[in-house]
Design a protein around this motif. Structure first.
Motif, short mmCIF file in Angstrom:
data_model
loop_
_atom_site.label_atom_id
_atom_site.label_comp_id
_atom_site.label_asym_id
_atom_site.label_seq_id
_atom_site.Cartn_x
_atom_site.Cartn_y
_atom_site.Cartn_z
N ARG A 43 46.61 58.42 132.06
CA ARG A 43 46.32 58.18 130.96
C ARG A 43 45.64 58.10 129.92
N MET A 59 45.01 57.78 125.15
CA MET A 59 45.08 56.49 124.08
C MET A 59 44.34 58.25 123.09
N VAL A 70 43.88 58.25 118.58
CA VAL A 70 43.93 57.37 117.19
C VAL A 70 43.57 58.03 115.54
N THR A 84 47.34 53.99 116.16
CA THR A 84 46.53 53.59 117.71
C THR A 84 47.97 54.13 118.73
N GLY A 134 49.13 54.58 122.74
CA GLY A 134 48.72 54.00 124.39
C GLY A 134 49.71 55.31 124.83
N LEU A 158 49.38 53.07 128.70
CA LEU A 158 48.25 51.58 128.42
C LEU A 158 49.12 50.85 127.41
N ARG A 181 49.83 47.53 125.18
CA ARG A 181 48.95 46.77 123.86
C ARG A 181 47.91 46.15 123.94
N GLU A 208 45.55 46.21 127.11
CA GLU A 208 45.16 47.16 127.63
C GLU A 208 44.53 47.66 126.38
N ILE A 209 44.54 48.46 125.26
CA ILE A 209 44.06 49.11 124.30
C ILE A 209 43.86 48.60 123.55
N ILE A 254 40.03 47.48 125.02
CA ILE A 254 38.96 49.26 124.35
C ILE A 254 38.56 49.23 123.54
N GLU A 255 39.15 48.27 122.45
CA GLU A 255 38.90 48.20 120.54
C GLU A 255 37.66 47.35 120.99
N THR A 260 32.31 54.58 122.31
CA THR A 260 33.23 55.16 123.14
C THR A 260 33.66 56.70 122.19
#
Length: 498
Positions: free
Chosen positions: A125, A127, A129, A141, A143, A146, A148, A150-151, A154-155, A162
């Motif tokens: 997996r 991501m 940015v 952004t 993924g 992942l 939406r 799940e992103i 993380i955000e 991070t």
């Protein structure tokens, strides 16, 4: 007991040391066999992203005599193994960069970057940015593996906690990659980050910057491991090379997308900001801009004594020059329409003369209609433009207009005007050639397809010119974007008479 002369042992040691010190070219010249190396042509075990597994040592063909030490592998064979690994890595890197080079949008490029990077570092997996440091956007952004939601989780982690956030906020020009081999075991990890990692089921991460020396920082890409892990040095080196190329490619796409956005903004400003309200007629317009910023346009302007002028047209070429020419042509037609709009042939004749004198190397098509809504009367003339389409409950047909060459190509004006009397409730649809060309079909089939689209307008939508235009667009271009790659603009202007 046999003994090996000291001179021979010294010679072997020297050769083994040479394999580490000599250059690649010297090694190839000194040790490569005359033919194709057998190790490079022999079948290999499956490789991961171009990285070969350890090549097993060849079996002996004969049992050595007892008491005689086994000789070390030939230095040439070791170097050939190493070179074979390098060639495999370079081949894989070449294939991945070629795939990336074929992407034409930022979203496609970011998706390809994540897929290729995941294969190189051995993750599942990730991501990406995109957030240019100059603040001019656009921001993305994307993924891999992942959702939406799940992103979004993380955000919620503070950006500075991070790995990708540390890269993007770093004061260094192009920061080094950030590896976190054990997120849950890191005592200095932000509690919120640990909670999100546990919820989403990832235990390690590896992030690389997306930056170039010219464009500066563009963003970062991070890959997530399900278990504590860290890419080996060889994998880091490969993904680093790939990230450099990807950054350069993203910088070019970013500049291209910004240019397209600027052209789209200019084109929107050159079209009517709103349609006029004239008693007895309802107006609606729809348009889709091509990626290259063509010169298609439409216009609707109120004229004296309750009249209305409708126009559509297209200027040859694309890009900023075509947009500028379109703006000049549209402004000139508006002026001629106010002065002599009741005679569409005179309006287009003046426009032809202006184009011939001011821009002799450019051609254009145009159609102008002088409408008297109270009398339900239309007088129109065209220069190289497709005929309008009348859509009603009792008829759906093209207006029979005389053939004419485009503006800028006429030796003299020969096409007369045509008079039309729409019935109450009928809609007259004006459009540009892009609606036909974007289908990718021959023109005769495209015209037939447009007629079929008009015939199949639902009865509930026939009272709304906007709904009619939307139905025609959906039927003619169901996929939305330009499927043919022609870059043609599409303009529709619908007028429904009460």
């Amino acid at each position: 007991m046999l003994d090996i002369p000291l001179l021979l042992r010294v010679h072997v040691d020297t050769e083994i040391a040479a394999q580490n010190d000599m250059g690649v070219c010297d090694a190839i010249q000194r040790y490569a066999p005359a033919g194709k190396p057998a190790v490079m042509s022999a079948p290999h075990l499956p490789k991961v992203a171009g990285i070969d597994p350890t090549v097993p040592a060849p079996a002996h063909t004969a049992t050595p005599h007892a008491g005689i030490p086994v000789a070390a592998s030939a230095p040439g064979a070791l170097i050939q193994d190493r070179l074979a690994g390098w060639v495999s890595d370079l081949t894989t890197l070449h294939e991945l960069t070629e795939r990336l080079a074929r992407t034409g949008t930022l979203d496609d490029a970011l998706h390809e970057l994540l897929r290729a990077g995941a294969a190189l570092v051995g993750a599942r997996r990730g991501m990406a940015v995109l957030e240019p440091a100059d603040g001019l956007g656009p921001a993305r952004t994307i993924g891999l593996g992942l959702a939406r939601a799940e992103i979004g989780h993380i955000e919620t982690v503070p950006r500075g906690a991070t790995s990708y956030g540390r890269l993007m906020d770093s004061a260094a020009g192009i920061p080094d990659p950030v590896a976190v081999p054990d997120l849950l075991g890191d005592e200095g990890l932000d509690p919120r980050h640990r909670e999100v990692a546990a919820r989403l089921g990832y235990a390690a991460s590896y992030a690389v910057p997306l930056a170039t020396g010219t464009a500066g920082k563009l963003g970062a890409a991070v890959w997530l491991y399900d278990e504590p892990a860290e890419p080996a040095e060889r994998r880091r080196y490969l993904v680093g090379l790939y990230g450099q190329y990807a950054s350069e490619h993203l910088a070019r796409l970013l500049e291209l997308e910004r240019g397209r956005a600027t052209l789209a903004t200019i084109a929107e400003e050159l079209l009517p900001s709103r349609l006029p309200r004239v008693p007895g007629v309802q107006l609606a317009a729809r348009h889709r801009r091509g990626p290259h910023g063509g010169g298609d346009w439409y216009d609707a302007l109120p004229l004296p004594e309750g009249a209305l002028g409708l126009a559509v047209g297209s200027v040859s070429g694309s890009g900023p020059s075509a947009l500028a020419a379109m703006g000049r042509l549209r402004a000139s037609l508006r002026a001629y329409a106010v002065m002599e709009g009741e005679d569409p042939v005179a309006v287009l004749s003046d426009l032809e003369l202006l184009l011939r004198l001011t821009e002799p190397a450019r051609s254009a098509t145009a159609l102008f209609a002088y409408c008297e809504p109270a009398a339900r009367k239309i007088v129109l003339a065209g220069a190289g433009h497709a005929p309008p389409l009348v859509i009603g409950t009792r008829r759906t047909e093209y207006v029979e207009t005389s053939l004419s060459a485009p503006l800028g190509m006429l030796a003299c004006w020969e096409a007369p005007s045509v008079e039309l009397a729409p019935e109450p409730g009928e809609t007259v649809l004006l459009y540009t050639d892009g609606l036909l060309r974007r289908t990718g079909e021959p023109m005769d089939r495209a015209f037939a397809r447009l007629h079929t689209a008009a015939v199949t307008v639902p009865g509930a939508d026939r009272d709304d010119p906007g709904a009619i235009a939307d139905h025609v667009l959906r039927t003619m271009l169901p996929d939305g974007p330009d499927r043919t790659g022609s870059g043609e603009d599409v303009m529709l202007l619908a007028a429904r008479f009460a």
